[in-house]
Design a protein around this motif. Structure first.
Motif, PDB file in Angstrom:
ATOM      1  N   ARG A 263       0.842  -1.202   0.000  1.00 14.99           N
ATOM      2  CA  ARG A 263       0.000   0.000   0.000  1.00 14.99           C
ATOM      3  C   ARG A 263       0.876   1.250   0.000  1.00 14.99           C
ATOM      4  NH1 ARG A 263      -5.017   0.585   0.257  1.00 14.99           N
ATOM      5  NH2 ARG A 263      -5.406  -1.565   0.792  1.00 14.99           N
TER       6      ARG A 263
ATOM      7  N   ARG B 236       3.952   1.415  -1.202  1.00 10.90           N
ATOM      8  CA  ARG B 236       4.599   1.482  -2.513  1.00 10.90           C
ATOM      9  C   ARG B 236       3.648   1.974  -3.594  1.00 10.90           C
ATOM     10  NH1 ARG B 236       7.572  -3.460  -4.685  1.00 10.90           N
ATOM     11  NH2 ARG B 236       8.151  -1.908  -6.237  1.00 10.90           N
ATOM     12  N   CYS B 237       2.348   1.794  -3.391  1.00 11.37           N
ATOM     13  CA  CYS B 237       1.362   2.264  -4.371  1.00 11.37           C
ATOM     14  C   CYS B 237       1.241   3.780  -4.371  1.00 11.37           C
ATOM     15  CB  CYS B 237      -0.009   1.639  -4.104  1.00 11.37           C
ATOM     16  SG  CYS B 237      -0.155  -0.077  -4.631  1.00 11.37           S
TER      17      CYS B 237
ATOM     18  N   ARG C  61       2.193   7.078  -5.340  1.00 13.05           N
ATOM     19  CA  ARG C  61       2.989   7.552  -6.455  1.00 13.05           C
ATOM     20  C   ARG C  61       3.063   9.067  -6.401  1.00 13.05           C
ATOM     21  NH1 ARG C  61       4.959   2.685  -8.333  1.00 13.05           N
ATOM     22  NH2 ARG C  61       5.717   3.854 -10.092  1.00 13.05           N
TER      23      ARG C  61
ATOM     24  N   ASP D 178      -2.012   6.814  -7.750  1.00 11.96           N
ATOM     25  CA  ASP D 178      -2.261   6.185  -6.447  1.00 11.96           C
ATOM     26  C   ASP D 178      -3.561   5.390  -6.499  1.00 11.96           C
ATOM     27  OD1 ASP D 178      -0.101   7.729  -5.618  1.00 11.96           O
ATOM     28  OD2 ASP D 178      -1.252   8.915  -4.172  1.00 11.96           O
TER      29      ASP D 178
ATOM     30  N   MET E  24      -3.362   2.224  -8.788  1.00 11.76           N
ATOM     31  CA  MET E  24      -2.564   1.158  -8.193  1.00 11.76           C
ATOM     32  C   MET E  24      -3.279   0.555  -6.982  1.00 11.76           C
ATOM     33  SD  MET E  24      -0.014   1.045 -10.223  1.00 11.76           S
ATOM     34  CE  MET E  24       1.549   0.457  -9.647  1.00 11.76           C
ATOM     35  N   LEU E  25      -3.878   1.399  -6.160  1.00  9.29           N
ATOM     36  CA  LEU E  25      -4.591   0.890  -4.984  1.00  9.29           C
ATOM     37  C   LEU E  25      -5.846   0.111  -5.376  1.00  9.29           C
ATOM     38  CD1 LEU E  25      -4.159   3.913  -2.572  1.00  9.29           C
ATOM     39  CD2 LEU E  25      -3.186   1.615  -2.298  1.00  9.29           C
TER      40      LEU E  25
ATOM     41  N   LEU F  27      -4.594  -3.260  -6.025  1.00  6.57           N
ATOM     42  CA  LEU F  27      -4.192  -3.893  -4.770  1.00  6.57           C
ATOM     43  C   LEU F  27      -5.408  -4.347  -3.966  1.00  6.57           C
ATOM     44  CD1 LEU F  27      -1.681  -4.596  -3.049  1.00  6.57           C
ATOM     45  CD2 LEU F  27      -2.023  -2.416  -1.891  1.00  6.57           C
TER      46      LEU F  27
ATOM     47  N   TRP G 277      -5.395  -8.076  -6.036  1.00  6.08           N
ATOM     48  CA  TRP G 277      -4.290  -8.723  -5.319  1.00  6.08           C
ATOM     49  C   TRP G 277      -4.745  -9.913  -4.478  1.00  6.08           C
ATOM     50  CZ3 TRP G 277       0.917  -8.350  -5.643  1.00  6.08           C
ATOM     51  CH2 TRP G 277       1.663  -8.934  -4.621  1.00  6.08           C
TER      52      TRP G 277
ATOM     53  N   MET H  59       4.995  -1.966 -10.526  1.00  3.87           N
ATOM     54  CA  MET H  59       5.267  -0.961  -9.505  1.00  3.87           C
ATOM     55  C   MET H  59       6.677  -0.388  -9.599  1.00  3.87           C
ATOM     56  SD  MET H  59       3.220  -2.395  -6.210  1.00  3.87           S
ATOM     57  CE  MET H  59       3.728  -1.039  -5.214  1.00  3.87           C
TER      58      MET H  59
END
Length: 78
Positions: free
Chosen positions: A11, A13-14, A16, A22, A25-26, A29, A33, A48
């Protein structure tokens, strides 16, 4: 590493340089994921490691990644 600790690390690392990235990517996840298999998770981890400006162009459809694996993960429903 426990699953909870790994999710917290991912979370983080997501996060950005852009709020839109963000969220994209989230969204992966949180939605994909938990049900993704190991090869798909490995692709996400490779994604990532990509620079934000490239990610943005890929997500916006302005460019396609040369790597077919990354292109596949970008095409997945989130």
């Amino acid at each position: 590493m426990s699953e909870d600790a790994e999710l917290r690390r991912l979370r983080w690392r997501c996060r950005r340089g852009m709020r839109e990235l963000d969220q994209l990517m989230l969204r992966y996840l949180d939605g994909r994921w938990p049900v993704a298999d190991e090869p798909e998770r490995a692709l996400f981890l490779r994604l990532m490691d990509t620079e934000d400006d490239k990610l943005w162009r890929w997500f916006m459809g302005r460019e396609r990644p040369e790597d077919t694996g990354l292109a596949l993960i970008l095409a997945l429903p989130h």
